[in-house]
Scaffold this motif. Structure first.
Motif, PDB file in Angstrom:
ATOM      1  N   UNK A 177      28.816  42.582  48.026  1.00 16.92           N
ATOM      2  CA  UNK A 177      29.077  41.389  47.189  1.00 16.92           C
ATOM      3  C   UNK A 177      30.567  41.343  46.852  1.00 16.92           C
ATOM      4  N   UNK A 178      31.357  40.693  47.706  1.00 18.80           N
ATOM      5  CA  UNK A 178      32.823  40.715  47.554  1.00 18.80           C
ATOM      6  C   UNK A 178      33.274  40.352  46.134  1.00 18.80           C
ATOM      7  N   UNK A 179      32.570  39.419  45.435  1.00 19.71           N
ATOM      8  CA  UNK A 179      33.081  39.073  44.093  1.00 19.71           C
ATOM      9  C   UNK A 179      32.452  39.941  43.006  1.00 19.71           C
ATOM     10  N   UNK A 180      31.773  41.010  43.413  1.00 20.58           N
ATOM     11  CA  UNK A 180      31.172  41.877  42.385  1.00 20.58           C
ATOM     12  C   UNK A 180      32.281  42.531  41.559  1.00 20.58           C
TER      13      UNK A 180
END
Ligand SMILES: O=P(O)(O)OC[C@H]1O[C@](O)(COP(=O)(O)O)[C@@H](O)[C@@H]1O
Length: 344
Positions: free
Chosen positions: A19-22
Protein backbone atom coordinates in the motif's frame (compact mmCIF):
# COMPACT_ATOMS: atom_id res chain seq x y z
CA UNK A 1 11.73 -24.31 5.95
CA UNK A 2 12.54 -21.07 4.12
CA UNK A 3 9.41 -19.18 5.20
CA UNK A 4 10.33 -19.63 8.88
CA UNK A 5 13.21 -17.35 8.26
CA UNK A 6 10.83 -14.40 8.01
CA UNK A 7 9.90 -12.56 11.17
CA UNK A 8 6.54 -10.96 11.96
CA UNK A 9 8.18 -7.54 11.88
CA UNK A 10 9.56 -8.13 8.38
CA UNK A 11 6.24 -9.55 7.17
CA UNK A 12 4.32 -6.52 8.49
CA UNK A 13 6.68 -4.12 6.69
CA UNK A 14 6.58 -6.22 3.52
CA UNK A 15 2.76 -6.15 3.51
CA UNK A 16 2.79 -2.40 4.16
CA UNK A 17 4.74 -1.94 0.92
CA UNK A 18 1.69 -3.32 -0.91
CA UNK A 19 0.00 0.00 0.00
CA UNK A 20 2.23 2.82 -1.30
CA UNK A 21 0.28 5.53 0.62
CA UNK A 22 0.34 3.56 3.87
CA UNK A 23 1.64 5.75 6.74
CA UNK A 24 3.12 2.84 8.68
CA UNK A 25 0.94 3.53 11.70
CA UNK A 26 -0.88 0.18 11.47
CA UNK A 27 2.53 -1.52 11.32
CA UNK A 28 3.55 0.37 14.45
CA UNK A 29 0.35 -0.71 16.18
CA UNK A 30 0.89 -4.36 15.24
CA UNK A 31 4.41 -3.97 16.60
CA UNK A 32 2.95 -2.85 19.95
CA UNK A 33 0.72 -5.93 20.06
CA UNK A 34 3.69 -8.15 19.20
CA UNK A 35 5.71 -6.73 22.14
CA UNK A 36 2.87 -6.98 24.67
CA UNK A 37 2.22 -10.58 23.56
CA UNK A 38 5.82 -11.53 24.36
CA UNK A 39 5.65 -9.87 27.80
CA UNK A 40 2.38 -11.60 28.68
CA UNK A 41 3.70 -14.90 27.29
CA UNK A 42 6.71 -14.67 29.62
CA UNK A 43 4.39 -14.25 32.63
CA UNK A 44 2.08 -17.08 31.57
CA UNK A 45 4.98 -19.48 31.06
CA UNK A 46 6.07 -19.07 34.66
CA UNK A 47 2.59 -18.57 36.09
CA UNK A 48 2.96 -21.46 38.58
CA UNK A 49 6.17 -19.96 39.99
CA UNK A 50 5.18 -16.34 40.54
CA UNK A 51 2.21 -14.77 42.31
CA UNK A 52 0.13 -14.34 39.17
CA UNK A 53 -2.28 -17.24 39.45
CA UNK A 54 -5.74 -16.98 40.92
CA UNK A 55 -8.32 -14.32 41.48
CA UNK A 56 -7.50 -10.64 41.84
CA UNK A 57 -10.36 -10.43 44.35
CA UNK A 58 -12.46 -8.04 42.24
CA UNK A 59 -15.09 -8.28 39.50
CA UNK A 60 -15.25 -6.72 36.02
CA UNK A 61 -18.29 -4.82 34.73
CA UNK A 62 -19.84 -8.13 33.68
CA UNK A 63 -19.76 -9.45 37.24
CA UNK A 64 -16.96 -11.95 36.46
CA UNK A 65 -14.16 -12.56 38.92
CA UNK A 66 -11.06 -10.93 37.45
CA UNK A 67 -7.96 -13.14 37.46
CA UNK A 68 -4.60 -11.58 38.28
CA UNK A 69 -3.45 -12.46 34.74
CA UNK A 70 -6.53 -10.73 33.27
CA UNK A 71 -5.39 -7.48 34.87
CA UNK A 72 -1.71 -8.02 34.11
CA UNK A 73 -2.44 -8.66 30.41
CA UNK A 74 -4.85 -5.72 30.25
CA UNK A 75 -2.23 -3.36 31.68
CA UNK A 76 0.57 -4.60 29.37
CA UNK A 77 -1.45 -4.35 26.14
CA UNK A 78 -2.83 -0.94 27.13
CA UNK A 79 0.67 0.37 27.99
CA UNK A 80 2.18 -0.91 24.74
CA UNK A 81 -0.56 0.76 22.67
CA UNK A 82 -0.48 4.05 24.59
CA UNK A 83 3.31 4.22 24.13
CA UNK A 84 2.99 4.11 20.34
CA UNK A 85 0.73 7.11 19.69
CA UNK A 86 -1.16 5.36 16.87
CA UNK A 87 -4.09 4.44 19.11
CA UNK A 88 -6.39 7.12 20.52
CA UNK A 89 -8.37 4.74 22.74
CA UNK A 90 -9.03 1.14 23.77
CA UNK A 91 -11.99 -0.85 25.04
CA UNK A 92 -11.40 -4.06 26.95
CA UNK A 93 -13.27 -6.90 28.65
CA UNK A 94 -11.51 -5.78 31.83
CA UNK A 95 -12.52 -2.10 31.62
CA UNK A 96 -16.01 -0.85 32.46
CA UNK A 97 -15.86 1.92 29.84
CA UNK A 98 -13.59 2.73 26.91
CA UNK A 99 -10.24 4.33 27.82
CA UNK A 100 -9.15 7.42 25.85
CA UNK A 101 -5.39 8.02 25.71
CA UNK A 102 -4.77 11.68 26.50
CA UNK A 103 -1.10 12.15 25.64
CA UNK A 104 -0.72 14.52 22.69
CA UNK A 105 0.54 11.88 20.28
CA UNK A 106 -2.30 9.45 21.04
CA UNK A 107 -4.91 12.19 20.70
CA UNK A 108 -3.82 12.30 17.06
CA UNK A 109 -3.92 8.53 16.76
CA UNK A 110 -6.28 7.32 14.02
CA UNK A 111 -6.96 3.83 15.38
CA UNK A 112 -9.03 2.37 18.20
CA UNK A 113 -8.53 -1.13 19.58
CA UNK A 114 -10.96 -3.49 21.30
CA UNK A 115 -9.51 -6.44 23.18
CA UNK A 116 -10.02 -9.46 25.38
CA UNK A 117 -6.59 -9.33 27.06
CA UNK A 118 -6.82 -12.82 28.53
CA UNK A 119 -9.37 -15.17 26.96
CA UNK A 120 -10.19 -18.46 28.62
CA UNK A 121 -9.61 -17.18 32.14
CA UNK A 122 -11.13 -20.32 33.64
CA UNK A 123 -8.22 -22.29 32.21
CA UNK A 124 -5.35 -20.14 33.52
CA UNK A 125 -4.84 -21.97 36.83
CA UNK A 126 -5.02 -25.42 35.26
CA UNK A 127 -2.31 -24.87 32.65
CA UNK A 128 -4.66 -25.16 29.66
CA UNK A 129 -4.05 -22.86 26.69
CA UNK A 130 -5.45 -19.34 26.88
CA UNK A 131 -5.31 -16.37 24.52
CA UNK A 132 -5.55 -12.67 23.75
CA UNK A 133 -8.01 -11.35 21.13
CA UNK A 134 -7.76 -7.93 19.41
CA UNK A 135 -9.83 -5.95 16.93
CA UNK A 136 -8.67 -2.74 15.19
CA UNK A 137 -10.78 0.02 13.58
CA UNK A 138 -10.16 3.48 12.20
CA UNK A 139 -11.80 6.02 14.48
CA UNK A 140 -14.96 7.78 13.19
CA UNK A 141 -14.44 10.92 15.30
CA UNK A 142 -12.06 13.52 13.77
CA UNK A 143 -8.35 12.97 14.55
CA UNK A 144 -7.33 15.20 17.45
CA UNK A 145 -10.87 15.41 18.87
CA UNK A 146 -12.29 13.60 21.92
CA UNK A 147 -12.69 9.84 21.45
CA UNK A 148 -16.37 8.86 21.55
CA UNK A 149 -18.33 5.65 22.17
CA UNK A 150 -19.31 5.76 18.47
CA UNK A 151 -15.66 5.05 17.64
CA UNK A 152 -16.09 1.63 19.31
CA UNK A 153 -19.64 0.73 18.28
CA UNK A 154 -18.81 0.02 14.63
CA UNK A 155 -20.06 -3.13 12.80
CA UNK A 156 -17.42 -5.87 12.55
CA UNK A 157 -17.26 -5.47 8.79
CA UNK A 158 -15.50 -2.12 9.34
CA UNK A 159 -12.53 -3.76 11.08
CA UNK A 160 -9.15 -2.79 9.61
CA UNK A 161 -7.41 -5.75 11.24
CA UNK A 162 -7.99 -8.45 13.85
CA UNK A 163 -6.11 -11.29 15.45
CA UNK A 164 -5.33 -13.39 18.46
CA UNK A 165 -2.40 -14.72 20.41
CA UNK A 166 -2.61 -18.31 21.64
CA UNK A 167 -0.46 -19.18 24.65
CA UNK A 168 -0.36 -22.95 24.21
CA UNK A 169 2.18 -25.72 23.67
CA UNK A 170 3.79 -23.06 21.50
CA UNK A 171 2.83 -19.39 21.41
CA UNK A 172 1.41 -18.11 18.15
CA UNK A 173 0.14 -14.77 16.86
CA UNK A 174 -2.46 -15.07 14.11
CA UNK A 175 -3.79 -11.96 12.36
CA UNK A 176 -5.35 -10.49 9.24
CA UNK A 177 -5.46 -7.00 7.76
CA UNK A 178 -8.01 -8.12 5.20
CA UNK A 179 -5.45 -9.86 2.96
CA UNK A 180 -5.58 -13.40 4.22
CA UNK A 181 -4.83 -14.89 7.63
CA UNK A 182 -1.22 -15.48 8.65
CA UNK A 183 0.25 -17.27 11.67
CA UNK A 184 3.59 -16.68 13.42
CA UNK A 185 5.15 -18.95 16.02
CA UNK A 186 7.27 -17.49 18.82
CA UNK A 187 10.78 -18.97 18.85
CA UNK A 188 11.57 -18.61 22.57
CA UNK A 189 15.30 -19.13 21.97
CA UNK A 190 15.51 -15.90 19.99
CA UNK A 191 12.32 -14.20 21.29
CA UNK A 192 11.01 -13.63 17.77
CA UNK A 193 7.70 -14.49 16.07
CA UNK A 194 8.55 -16.34 12.82
CA UNK A 195 6.19 -16.98 9.91
CA UNK A 196 4.90 -20.56 10.27
CA UNK A 197 1.39 -20.53 8.75
CA UNK A 198 1.03 -18.28 5.69
CA UNK A 199 -2.43 -17.70 4.19
CA UNK A 200 -4.37 -20.04 6.50
CA UNK A 201 -7.58 -21.50 5.00
CA UNK A 202 -10.20 -23.54 6.88
CA UNK A 203 -11.55 -26.66 5.11
CA UNK A 204 -15.13 -26.08 3.91
CA UNK A 205 -16.13 -29.19 5.82
CA UNK A 206 -14.83 -30.73 9.07
CA UNK A 207 -15.42 -33.56 11.53
CA UNK A 208 -15.14 -31.69 14.81
CA UNK A 209 -17.98 -30.03 16.70
CA UNK A 210 -17.13 -27.87 19.71
CA UNK A 211 -19.79 -26.83 22.25
CA UNK A 212 -20.22 -27.02 26.05
CA UNK A 213 -22.71 -29.92 26.12
CA UNK A 214 -23.04 -29.45 29.85
CA UNK A 215 -25.62 -26.79 28.95
CA UNK A 216 -27.52 -29.14 26.61
CA UNK A 217 -30.94 -28.94 28.26
CA UNK A 218 -30.80 -25.11 28.11
CA UNK A 219 -29.97 -24.99 24.38
CA UNK A 220 -32.38 -23.81 21.65
CA UNK A 221 -34.09 -26.69 19.80
CA UNK A 222 -32.10 -25.94 16.64
CA UNK A 223 -28.82 -26.50 18.49
CA UNK A 224 -30.07 -29.70 20.13
CA UNK A 225 -31.02 -31.02 16.67
CA UNK A 226 -27.61 -30.06 15.27
CA UNK A 227 -25.79 -31.89 18.09
CA UNK A 228 -27.88 -34.99 17.36
CA UNK A 229 -27.01 -34.61 13.67
CA UNK A 230 -23.29 -34.51 14.56
CA UNK A 231 -23.65 -37.66 16.68
CA UNK A 232 -25.67 -39.70 14.17
CA UNK A 233 -24.15 -42.71 12.35
CA UNK A 234 -23.63 -41.63 8.69
CA UNK A 235 -20.21 -43.00 7.72
CA UNK A 236 -20.60 -41.87 4.10
CA UNK A 237 -20.74 -38.28 5.46
CA UNK A 238 -18.02 -38.81 8.04
CA UNK A 239 -20.46 -38.83 10.96
CA UNK A 240 -20.51 -39.18 13.86
CA UNK A 241 -18.20 -36.17 14.23
CA UNK A 242 -15.73 -35.87 17.12
CA UNK A 243 -16.54 -33.62 20.08
CA UNK A 244 -13.73 -31.32 21.26
CA UNK A 245 -14.17 -28.49 23.79
CA UNK A 246 -11.22 -26.78 25.51
CA UNK A 247 -13.23 -23.96 27.05
CA UNK A 248 -10.93 -21.22 25.71
CA UNK A 249 -12.47 -19.61 22.62
CA UNK A 250 -9.04 -18.87 21.08
CA UNK A 251 -7.90 -22.50 21.44
CA UNK A 252 -11.15 -24.07 20.16
CA UNK A 253 -11.17 -21.60 17.26
CA UNK A 254 -7.49 -22.21 16.39
CA UNK A 255 -7.91 -25.99 16.30
CA UNK A 256 -10.95 -25.73 14.02
CA UNK A 257 -9.20 -23.21 11.77
CA UNK A 258 -6.40 -25.73 11.17
CA UNK A 259 -8.47 -28.94 10.97
CA UNK A 260 -11.99 -27.84 9.97
CA UNK A 261 -14.88 -27.88 12.40
CA UNK A 262 -17.56 -25.79 14.05
CA UNK A 263 -17.62 -23.95 17.38
CA UNK A 264 -20.99 -22.97 18.84
CA UNK A 265 -21.76 -20.88 21.92
CA UNK A 266 -25.55 -20.41 21.63
CA UNK A 267 -27.99 -18.56 23.78
CA UNK A 268 -29.04 -20.64 26.76
CA UNK A 269 -31.87 -20.32 29.24
CA UNK A 270 -29.39 -18.75 31.71
CA UNK A 271 -27.70 -16.59 29.04
CA UNK A 272 -30.58 -15.51 26.75
CA UNK A 273 -28.27 -13.16 24.82
CA UNK A 274 -25.39 -15.65 24.68
CA UNK A 275 -22.18 -15.50 26.72
CA UNK A 276 -19.48 -14.32 24.34
CA UNK A 277 -18.94 -10.58 23.75
CA UNK A 278 -19.63 -9.26 20.25
CA UNK A 279 -17.02 -6.49 20.04
CA UNK A 280 -13.82 -8.12 21.36
CA UNK A 281 -14.49 -11.86 21.07
CA UNK A 282 -16.90 -12.60 18.19
CA UNK A 283 -16.22 -9.76 15.70
CA UNK A 284 -12.43 -10.29 15.50
CA UNK A 285 -12.84 -14.10 15.24
CA UNK A 286 -15.56 -13.66 12.60
CA UNK A 287 -13.28 -11.33 10.59
CA UNK A 288 -10.49 -13.94 10.67
CA UNK A 289 -12.85 -16.81 9.83
CA UNK A 290 -14.28 -15.06 6.76
CA UNK A 291 -10.73 -14.18 5.66
CA UNK A 292 -9.85 -17.90 6.00
CA UNK A 293 -12.80 -18.94 3.83
CA UNK A 294 -15.11 -19.97 6.68
CA UNK A 295 -18.31 -18.51 8.13
CA UNK A 296 -19.48 -16.80 11.34
CA UNK A 297 -23.06 -16.06 12.41
CA UNK A 298 -25.36 -15.70 15.39
CA UNK A 299 -27.26 -18.73 14.13
CA UNK A 300 -29.31 -16.71 11.70
CA UNK A 301 -27.22 -13.90 10.16
CA UNK A 302 -23.63 -12.71 9.80
CA UNK A 303 -21.89 -11.56 12.97
CA UNK A 304 -19.98 -8.88 11.03
CA UNK A 305 -23.22 -7.11 10.01
CA UNK A 306 -24.57 -6.70 13.56
CA UNK A 307 -24.79 -2.97 14.45
CA UNK A 308 -23.44 -2.83 18.03
CA UNK A 309 -25.31 -0.81 20.67
CA UNK A 310 -23.25 -1.51 23.84
CA UNK A 311 -19.54 -2.03 24.54
CA UNK A 312 -19.97 -5.34 26.37
CA UNK A 313 -22.98 -6.70 24.47
CA UNK A 314 -23.18 -10.47 24.05
CA UNK A 315 -24.26 -12.61 21.13
CA UNK A 316 -24.71 -16.27 20.22
CA UNK A 317 -21.83 -17.51 18.07
CA UNK A 318 -21.66 -20.15 15.33
CA UNK A 319 -18.24 -20.16 13.61
CA UNK A 320 -16.19 -22.50 11.46
CA UNK A 321 -16.29 -24.51 8.23
CA UNK A 322 -18.88 -23.02 5.86
CA UNK A 323 -20.84 -26.23 5.18
CA UNK A 324 -21.08 -27.01 8.91
CA UNK A 325 -22.28 -23.49 9.84
CA UNK A 326 -24.81 -23.61 6.95
CA UNK A 327 -26.22 -26.89 8.29
CA UNK A 328 -26.44 -25.53 11.84
CA UNK A 329 -28.14 -22.35 10.59
CA UNK A 330 -30.66 -24.42 8.62
CA UNK A 331 -31.60 -26.29 11.81
CA UNK A 332 -31.83 -23.01 13.76
CA UNK A 333 -34.16 -21.64 11.04
CA UNK A 334 -36.29 -24.81 11.14
CA UNK A 335 -36.46 -25.31 14.90
CA UNK A 336 -35.56 -22.02 16.61
CA UNK A 337 -36.51 -19.42 14.04
CA UNK A 338 -39.79 -17.53 13.60
CA UNK A 339 -41.47 -20.53 11.77
CA UNK A 340 -40.16 -23.11 14.27
CA UNK A 341 -43.61 -23.86 15.71
CA UNK A 342 -44.77 -25.50 12.47
CA UNK A 343 -41.69 -27.80 12.39
CA UNK A 344 -41.67 -29.05 15.98
O1 LIG B 1 -17.19 -22.27 30.54
P1 LIG B 1 -18.10 -22.00 29.39
O2 LIG B 1 -19.47 -21.50 29.78
O3 LIG B 1 -18.19 -23.15 28.44
O4 LIG B 1 -17.47 -20.78 28.59
C1 LIG B 1 -16.23 -20.90 27.93
C2 LIG B 1 -16.10 -19.70 27.06
O5 LIG B 1 -15.99 -18.54 27.89
C3 LIG B 1 -14.74 -17.90 27.70
O6 LIG B 1 -13.82 -18.36 28.63
C4 LIG B 1 -15.00 -16.41 27.85
O7 LIG B 1 -13.92 -15.72 27.81
P2 LIG B 1 -13.17 -14.99 29.06
O8 LIG B 1 -12.41 -16.06 29.74
O9 LIG B 1 -12.35 -14.00 28.39
O10 LIG B 1 -14.22 -14.38 29.93
C5 LIG B 1 -14.30 -18.33 26.28
O11 LIG B 1 -12.94 -18.31 26.09
C6 LIG B 1 -14.84 -19.76 26.20
O12 LIG B 1 -15.14 -20.16 24.90
Amino acid sequence: MAENMKTLGEFIVEKQLDFPDASGSLSQLLGAIRLAAKVVNREINKAGLVDIIGSAGQENVQGEQQQKLDIYANDKFKAAMEARGEVCGVASEEEDDFVAFNNTQSKNGKYIVLMDPLDGSSNIDVNVSVGTIFSIYKRVSPVGSEVTEADFLQPGRKQIAAGYVIYGSSTMLVYSTGNGVHGFTLDPSIGVFCLSHQDMKIPTDGKIYSINEGNYIKFPEGVKRYIKFCQQEAPEQGRPYTSRYIGSLVSDFHRNLLKGGIFIYPTTASAPKGKLRLLYECNPMAFLMEQAGGKASDGFSSILDIKPSELHQRTSFFVGSTNMVNTAEAMMADFSGPDAETNL
